[in-house]
Design a protein around this motif. Structure first.
Motif, PDB file in Angstrom:
ATOM      1  N   SER C  37     -38.130   7.340  -2.969  1.00 58.33           N
ATOM      2  CA  SER C  37     -36.919   7.684  -4.575  1.00 58.33           C
ATOM      3  C   SER C  37     -35.851   6.802  -4.491  1.00 58.33           C
ATOM      4  N   LEU C  38     -35.614   5.580  -3.329  1.00 57.79           N
ATOM      5  CA  LEU C  38     -35.130   4.863  -3.840  1.00 57.79           C
ATOM      6  C   LEU C  38     -36.031   3.303  -4.217  1.00 57.79           C
ATOM      7  N   ALA C  39     -37.006   3.174  -3.748  1.00 53.12           N
ATOM      8  CA  ALA C  39     -38.007   2.009  -4.432  1.00 53.12           C
ATOM      9  C   ALA C  39     -38.489   2.485  -5.265  1.00 53.12           C
ATOM     10  N   LEU C  40     -38.360   3.238  -5.733  1.00 52.76           N
ATOM     11  CA  LEU C  40     -38.576   3.612  -7.381  1.00 52.76           C
ATOM     12  C   LEU C  40     -37.380   3.647  -8.275  1.00 52.76           C
ATOM     13  N   THR C  41     -36.644   3.642  -7.838  1.00 51.12           N
ATOM     14  CA  THR C  41     -35.217   3.894  -9.006  1.00 51.12           C
ATOM     15  C   THR C  41     -34.346   2.520  -8.106  1.00 51.12           C
ATOM     16  N   ALA C  42     -34.809   1.681  -7.435  1.00 45.06           N
ATOM     17  CA  ALA C  42     -34.337   0.349  -7.212  1.00 45.06           C
ATOM     18  C   ALA C  42     -34.807  -0.134  -8.323  1.00 45.06           C
ATOM     19  N   PRO C  43     -35.744  -0.641  -9.344  1.00 45.91           N
ATOM     20  CA  PRO C  43     -35.506  -1.819 -10.595  1.00 45.91           C
ATOM     21  C   PRO C  43     -34.195  -1.023 -11.287  1.00 45.91           C
ATOM     22  N   LEU C  44     -34.537  -0.434 -11.657  1.00 42.69           N
ATOM     23  CA  LEU C  44     -33.192  -0.040 -12.155  1.00 42.69           C
ATOM     24  C   LEU C  44     -32.038   0.577 -12.073  1.00 42.69           C
ATOM     25  N   LEU C  45     -31.560   0.605 -10.944  1.00 36.72           N
ATOM     26  CA  LEU C  45     -30.373   0.150 -10.019  1.00 36.72           C
ATOM     27  C   LEU C  45     -29.739  -1.467 -10.250  1.00 36.72           C
ATOM     28  N   LEU C  46     -30.925  -1.962 -10.479  1.00 30.94           N
ATOM     29  CA  LEU C  46     -30.597  -3.500 -10.251  1.00 30.94           C
ATOM     30  C   LEU C  46     -30.209  -3.678 -11.877  1.00 30.94           C
ATOM     31  N   LEU C  47     -31.257  -3.224 -12.476  1.00 27.44           N
ATOM     32  CA  LEU C  47     -30.983  -3.777 -13.591  1.00 27.44           C
ATOM     33  C   LEU C  47     -29.557  -3.672 -14.376  1.00 27.44           C
ATOM     34  N   LEU C  48     -29.470  -2.285 -14.224  1.00 28.54           N
ATOM     35  CA  LEU C  48     -28.263  -0.978 -14.563  1.00 28.54           C
ATOM     36  C   LEU C  48     -26.454  -2.251 -14.053  1.00 28.54           C
ATOM     37  N   ALA C  49     -26.882  -2.908 -12.775  1.00 31.45           N
ATOM     38  CA  ALA C  49     -26.087  -3.523 -11.520  1.00 31.45           C
ATOM     39  C   ALA C  49     -25.925  -4.812 -12.386  1.00 31.45           C
ATOM     40  N   VAL C  50     -27.427  -5.376 -12.641  1.00 32.56           N
ATOM     41  CA  VAL C  50     -26.864  -6.739 -13.214  1.00 32.56           C
ATOM     42  C   VAL C  50     -26.301  -6.957 -14.869  1.00 32.56           C
ATOM     43  N   GLY C  51     -26.865  -5.891 -15.530  1.00 28.16           N
ATOM     44  CA  GLY C  51     -27.354  -5.919 -17.113  1.00 28.16           C
ATOM     45  C   GLY C  51     -26.488  -5.545 -17.889  1.00 28.16           C
ATOM     46  N   PHE C  52     -25.590  -4.216 -16.603  1.00 31.40           N
ATOM     47  CA  PHE C  52     -24.657  -3.079 -17.563  1.00 31.40           C
ATOM     48  C   PHE C  52     -23.107  -3.551 -16.587  1.00 31.40           C
ATOM     49  N   LEU C  53     -23.617  -2.415 -16.079  1.00 33.99           N
ATOM     50  CA  LEU C  53     -21.555  -2.502 -14.663  1.00 33.99           C
ATOM     51  C   LEU C  53     -21.039  -3.625 -14.935  1.00 33.99           C
ATOM     52  N   TYR C  54     -21.746  -4.862 -14.183  1.00 34.40           N
ATOM     53  CA  TYR C  54     -21.265  -6.346 -14.446  1.00 34.40           C
ATOM     54  C   TYR C  54     -20.801  -6.996 -15.001  1.00 34.40           C
ATOM     55  N   PRO C  55     -21.640  -7.107 -16.611  1.00 32.29           N
ATOM     56  CA  PRO C  55     -20.843  -7.618 -17.456  1.00 32.29           C
ATOM     57  C   PRO C  55     -19.668  -6.555 -17.718  1.00 32.29           C
ATOM     58  N   ILE C  56     -19.696  -5.248 -17.953  1.00 24.45           N
ATOM     59  CA  ILE C  56     -18.814  -4.069 -18.574  1.00 24.45           C
ATOM     60  C   ILE C  56     -16.945  -4.923 -17.988  1.00 24.45           C
ATOM     61  N   GLY C  57     -17.489  -5.038 -16.169  1.00 24.08           N
ATOM     62  CA  GLY C  57     -17.004  -5.161 -15.265  1.00 24.08           C
ATOM     63  C   GLY C  57     -16.082  -6.304 -15.457  1.00 24.08           C
ATOM     64  N   ALA C  58     -16.373  -7.092 -16.056  1.00 21.29           N
ATOM     65  CA  ALA C  58     -16.280  -8.546 -15.981  1.00 21.29           C
ATOM     66  C   ALA C  58     -14.977  -8.310 -17.090  1.00 21.29           C
ATOM     67  N   LEU C  59     -15.532  -7.608 -18.138  1.00 22.83           N
ATOM     68  CA  LEU C  59     -14.804  -7.927 -19.208  1.00 22.83           C
ATOM     69  C   LEU C  59     -13.289  -7.236 -19.233  1.00 22.83           C
ATOM     70  N   ILE C  60     -12.982  -6.297 -18.248  1.00 19.25           N
ATOM     71  CA  ILE C  60     -12.273  -5.416 -18.037  1.00 19.25           C
ATOM     72  C   ILE C  60     -11.564  -6.640 -17.260  1.00 19.25           C
ATOM     73  N   LYS C  61     -11.988  -7.083 -15.930  1.00 20.33           N
ATOM     74  CA  LYS C  61     -11.502  -7.467 -15.645  1.00 20.33           C
ATOM     75  C   LYS C  61     -10.015  -9.189 -16.403  1.00 20.33           C
ATOM     76  N   LEU C  62     -11.296  -9.318 -17.221  1.00 23.47           N
ATOM     77  CA  LEU C  62     -10.374 -10.524 -17.763  1.00 23.47           C
ATOM     78  C   LEU C  62      -9.990 -10.162 -18.766  1.00 23.47           C
ATOM     79  N   SER C  63      -9.201  -8.787 -18.818  1.00 25.40           N
ATOM     80  CA  SER C  63      -8.210  -8.297 -19.986  1.00 25.40           C
ATOM     81  C   SER C  63      -7.511  -7.808 -19.544  1.00 25.40           C
ATOM     82  N   LEU C  64      -7.656  -8.029 -18.445  1.00 17.96           N
ATOM     83  CA  LEU C  64      -6.532  -7.924 -17.208  1.00 17.96           C
ATOM     84  C   LEU C  64      -5.884  -8.902 -16.055  1.00 17.96           C
ATOM     85  N   PHE C  65      -6.668  -9.866 -15.740  1.00 17.28           N
ATOM     86  CA  PHE C  65      -6.340 -10.544 -14.604  1.00 17.28           C
ATOM     87  C   PHE C  65      -6.187 -12.160 -15.560  1.00 17.28           C
ATOM     88  N   MET C  66      -5.452 -13.124 -15.887  1.00 23.24           N
ATOM     89  CA  MET C  66      -5.158 -14.362 -15.489  1.00 23.24           C
ATOM     90  C   MET C  66      -4.624 -14.800 -15.804  1.00 23.24           C
TER      91      MET C  66
END
Lengths: 367, 284, 307
Positions: C37-66
């Motif tokens: 199960s982990l092997a089959l979801t790994a591509p999705l997890l990677l995609l969401l981590a790199v392409g979704f959570l990371y950019p949104i996280g960076a945006l939130i961080k930018l709004s709070l810390f400068m």
């Protein structure tokens, strides 16, 4: 090789705390047709799933032809299986369905062709090669499923309520058809069903399951005529129960008081290896409807009762009779239509007779 | 309802008799007409924008002219001859095809687990994977621009592929999990009992049966990328822009009927693909 | 390895005792193991981590810390009336669009679920055309319709209704009209699904029990379709809240919504922390609504009925 022995040793399956199958041991001889009969939830399907290898047992061992296959993957067991709704591959033709197990074994194209042709002849489906399952009737789909399960000459053939989806007439025809094929090939069959008639008609032996355990294993006539528990007695065939109280049990004959004025002398349960009943023990007296005959009361005779209803069932008439025994139970009696003794009026007083051996005595659950 | 009850209770019969068009009073007919008119207006509102672009795209004048006085394919020719439009079109097609492929593969594999896998946190994964449908695209677009700009991934194929795959995956997950839930898994057990390995029973039995849904998912993914405009607006640049971004710019600065021609083509492609899927599903 | 070699034809001799060892090696054939199960979801997890959570996280961080914690960007939203006004307008427009979508969408959903097959087909076709026409194309079409020398002005002038072109575009009315059009299918489809799942015999049963057509509708059909109405309304509201394309194209400076403001700050004024703070605010508002109404909010409900 087709038709080998199957041995289940202390097999159990637990889902969480609940035991679906509890310590089942059972040996099936090569070429034997065994039905596993039980109500839904009795664990019979789980038992089959473990033999097929779809679920690992929680404990115990499965052996085919003397070899342990407990840890073997399902696709390496070479077991044939017919599923409840056939599970034919909808995107493959009849031919491709039947050839599938041979393809998986890597047989040569020519060998597959010959073997499939034989199989199609055996199940009488010649000419249906290029049809898809959706273009077949229920009975034809059933035949394809049987052909696919047998084409690989499985040591054991498992059948999971295979006739449940068919109507009554077709079901009876298919029962004989499956029996014919099984006998011809000498296949070992484990046949799961909740239909007692089916189990009786087809099997060499019937294994009755309830609550995850085997409650009785024996030839169909054994199960029918010598049920070892009240559960088997009422689950297999029709059975009347009459409450009573043990007066005296001498391990040969048991005297059961069924009303204040009437005591019957019937075979003791000790004859079948059960404990002798002590005096005063509440019991249930069981007798099959076809073992009962009755006539209009002409004097003071045993098992008096009254007629509640008369139902025409074709080959026989079914009567509902209220006994004048403890609790005044309503029992069923069958009389062949040809020996019709009526007509009876409602509430007419009658007397019931049955052979002494027709009665079975079971200890009632302790209060 | 038996005749006896009608006789016994004549009042009830009048209430229970279904109204027919013939015995409706005049007022009821008027109400039906009114309802029909309201519905017709709403339906017209729904289809009007899509239908208006075709005549506009066929007009000869340089400005928007309705009804067109002369029908011509002039603006379609302009579109095909314009290197900027062509570059944007090929860029969009490349991205949409790649997105379709990657989202379908990633989404199908994950769908198998969502339906049949044993994975701690499966529920959380399911919720997270639908996140791109919930998060406003403007937020996602700005966030991606923030990350992509320093990495020089704006106007870049890989950047678009990542962004559009994230947006397309939920469509694949929804479509393929639905297909897997409909699929009868006893077929897979049957394949195992026939001697097929797990891999072969998946390839030979499961896959062919869910293939139509996977194809539908691939089309959804393709269209979601091809028609995507918000995120594309932020992660495009002069070196690489999609057809949506090019349209967006031209609408703002250079409103010619070429845009009507491009719009007609875009709407035509989407509607045709979806209509194909629909008819394929109804007549398999 | 033993189980790979063992088969009834080529069996491994039974050496091990009965019991638990063999049992534990088996696995349930109908489920995938955690490792697979982990092997089959790994591509999705990677995609969401790199392409979704990371950019949104960076945006939130930018709004709070400068670079240290600094809430001045958020303070700007609250302290300057113009931004609060835009926020309020965004909520008001989203609400109006949802209400309008319900009013216009319910009759269409009824028609789609109607037993009259021709009516149902026509309604479904109209919804189909609207839903699958690209959003950008539809927004452009509204410009064509509403602009100074657009279709509506031309036709009204030809009919002698107006002397000079009327300003129909770049105002709040245009935004509401076009946004409602774009989001209408997301209201219609969940209602249609809910209506279709109402057992066919319920309305005749109500009629049989003495209810008139209006009563039958108000007491049976409407209450049973409310889950669909609810799902559609929540969907429309959150989509309208963060909608960029259509308001940016058909709206003007006087009808600016949050998404347009974010776009302007990010691309024109390059005030990134402020754009990030606005984005985070919009994101939080959306997520709160989704979480509060998550029972009604079934993403797949409307979508599954489309294909």
């Amino acid at each position: 090789m087709i038709g080998q022995s199957l041995s289940l040793q202390s097999l159990s399956k637990h889902f969480g705390r609940a035991a679906a199958v509890d310590n089942v041991s059972f040996d099936i001889a090569a070429g034997e047709f065994v039905s596993v009969l039980g109500p839904s939830g009795s664990g019979k399907s789980t038992l089959l799933t473990m033999i097929a290898g779809f679920e690992p047992p929680s404990a115990g061992r499965i052996a085919i032809g003397g070899y342990d296959i407990t840890g073997v993957a399902p696709n390496r067991r070479n077991i044939g299986m017919v599923f409840q709704k056939y599970a034919l591959f909808p995107h493959m033709t009849v031919l491709q369905n039947v050839a599938f197990p041979l393809r998986m074994r890597g047989l040569a194209r020519e060998a597959i062709k010959d073997r499939v042709k034989q199989m199609m002849e055996l199940v009488q489906l010649v000419g249906f090669d290029e049809r898809y399952p959706s273009q077949l009737s229920g009975g034809q789909q059933q035949r394809v499923a049987v052909a696919r399960a047998l084409v690989g000459e499985p040591p054991v053939l498992l059948m999971d309520e295979p006739l449940g989806a068919l109507d009554k007439n077709l079901r009876e025809a298919m029962q004989l058809e499956i029996k014919r094929i099984q006998t011809k090939l000498g296949a070992t069959v484990v046949y799961v069903t909740h239909d007692q008639d089916e189990a009786m008609t087809m099997s060499d032996r019937v294994a009755v399951m309830a609550g995850g355990t085997l409650v009785q294993v024996g030839a169909p006539s054994d199960i029918y005529h010598r049920p070892r528990s009240a559960f088997v007695a009422q689950f297999v065939g029709k059975m009347n129960f009459i409450d009573g109280e043990c007066q005296h049990d001498d391990a040969d004959t048991c005297h059961i008081r069924v009303s204040t004025s009437l005591t019957l002398a019937v075979p003791s349960p000790a004859l079948h290896g059960a404990d002798r009943l002590r005096r005063g023990r509440a019991v249930r007296l069981a007798v099959r409807p076809e073992s009962l005959s009755f006539a209009k009361t002409d004097g003071a005779l045993a098992l008096p009762g009254t007629v509640e209803a008369e139902i025409f069932v074709g080959p026989f008439r079914l009567y509902l009779l209220r006994l004048a025994t403890f609790g005044q139970p309503v029992v069923q009696a069958q009389l062949a239509t040809s020996t019709h003794v009526g007509p009876f009026a409602r509430d007419e007083r009658v007397t019931l007779y049955a052979a002494r051996d027709a009665f079975h005595v079971f200890a009632a659950p302790e209060a | 309802m038996s005749i006896e009850t009608d006789i016994a209770n004549p009042g009830a019969a009048r209430v229970k008799r279904p109204a027919t068009a013939i015995d409706r009073p005049y007022g009821a007919t008027l109400a039906v007409l009114l309802k029909g008119a309201v519905l017709a207006v709403i339906l017209f509102y729904l289809v009007l924008p899509t239908l208006i672009i075709l005549p506009i795209s066929l007009g000869r004048a340089d400005y928007i002219e309705f009804p067109p006085r002369e029908l011509t394919f002039h603006w379609y020719r302009q579109y095909l001859l314009d290197p900027d439009w062509m570059a944007a079109t090929w860029f969009s097609l490349k991205i949409a095809l790649a997105t379709s492929l990657s989202a379908t593969v990633v989404g199908t594999l994950a769908s198998l687990v969502l339906v049949r896998g044993d994975l701690p946190g499966k529920q959380a994964l399911q919720a997270l994977s639908l996140g791109p449908m919930v998060v406003p695209h403007i937020v996602f677009g700005v966030a991606l621009y923030l990350i992509f700009a320093p990495l020089q991934l704006t106007g870049n194929f890989v950047g678009f592929l990542i962004a559009h795959t994230v947006l397309a995956v939920p469509y694949v997950l929804i479509t393929v999990t639905a297909a897997l839930q409909r699929f009868d898994f006893t077929l897979e057990l049957a394949a195992l009992s026939c001697g097929a390995s797990r891999t072969r029973s998946f390839v030979l039995v499961v896959l062919p049966n869910i293939a139509p849904s996977i194809a539908v998912a691939a089309v959804f993914a393709f269209l979601s990328s091809f028609d995507e405009a918000t995120v594309a607006f932020f992660i495009s640049d002069t070196g690489g822009k999609t057809i949506s971004r090019k349209m967006f710019e031209d609408i703002d600065f250079n409103l010619t009927p070429v845009i009507a021609a491009v719009s007609t083509i875009l709407a035509g492609v989407s509607l045709l693909l979806m209509a194909l899927i629909r008819s394929a599903r109804q007549h398999p | 390895m033993a189980d790979l070699l063992a088969s009834p034809e080529r069996p491994s001799p039974t050496v091990k005792p009965a019991g638990f060892r063999s049992a534990r090696r088996g696995r349930t054939a109908s489920r995938y193991t955690p490792v697979l199960s982990l092997a089959l979801t790994a591509p999705l997890l990677l995609l969401l981590a790199v392409g979704f959570l990371y950019p949104i996280g960076a945006l939130i961080k930018l709004s709070l810390f400068m670079p240290t914690l600094d809430l001045s960007a958020y303070r700007k939203i609250v302290e300057q009336p113009i931004y609060l006004a835009i926020m309020a307008r965004t909520f008001r427009i989203a609400l109006l669009v949802s209400i309008l979508s319900f009013v216009l969408g319910y009759p269409v959903a009824l028609a789609m679920a109607s037993l009259n097959r021709r009516l149902a087909t026509i309604a479904a076709a109209a919804v189909f055309i609207a839903l699958w026409s690209p959003v950008l194309v539809r927004s452009y079409a509204w410009i064509v319709l509403l602009q100074r020398n657009g279709v509506v002005n031309t036709l009204m002038a030809q009919a002698g209704l107006i002397n000079a072109p009327v300003k129909l575009l770049y105002n709040e009315g245009a935004v509401i009209l076009a946004t409602t059009h774009v989001l209408l299918p997301f209201m219609i489809l969940p209602i249609f699904v809910a209506l279709r799942s109402i057992p066919r015999e319920l309305v005749p049963a109500a009629r049989n029990l003495g209810a008139g057509p209006a009563t039958a509708f108000l007491r049976v059909t409407l209450p049973l379709s409310l889950p669909g109405v609810f799902a559609g309304s929540v969907m429309c509201f959150i989509l309208a809240l963060g909608f960029y394309i259509t308001p940016a194209l058909v709206g003007g400076s006087g009808s600016m919504m949050v998404a347009t403001l974010i776009g302007q700050q990010a691309t024109v004024l390059l005030d990134w922390p402020f754009a990030a703070a606005l984005s985070t605010t919009l994101l939080v508002a959306t997520l709160v609504i989704v979480l509060v109404f998550r029972k009604a909010f079934s993403l797949s409900k409307g979508f599954a009925s489309v294909d």
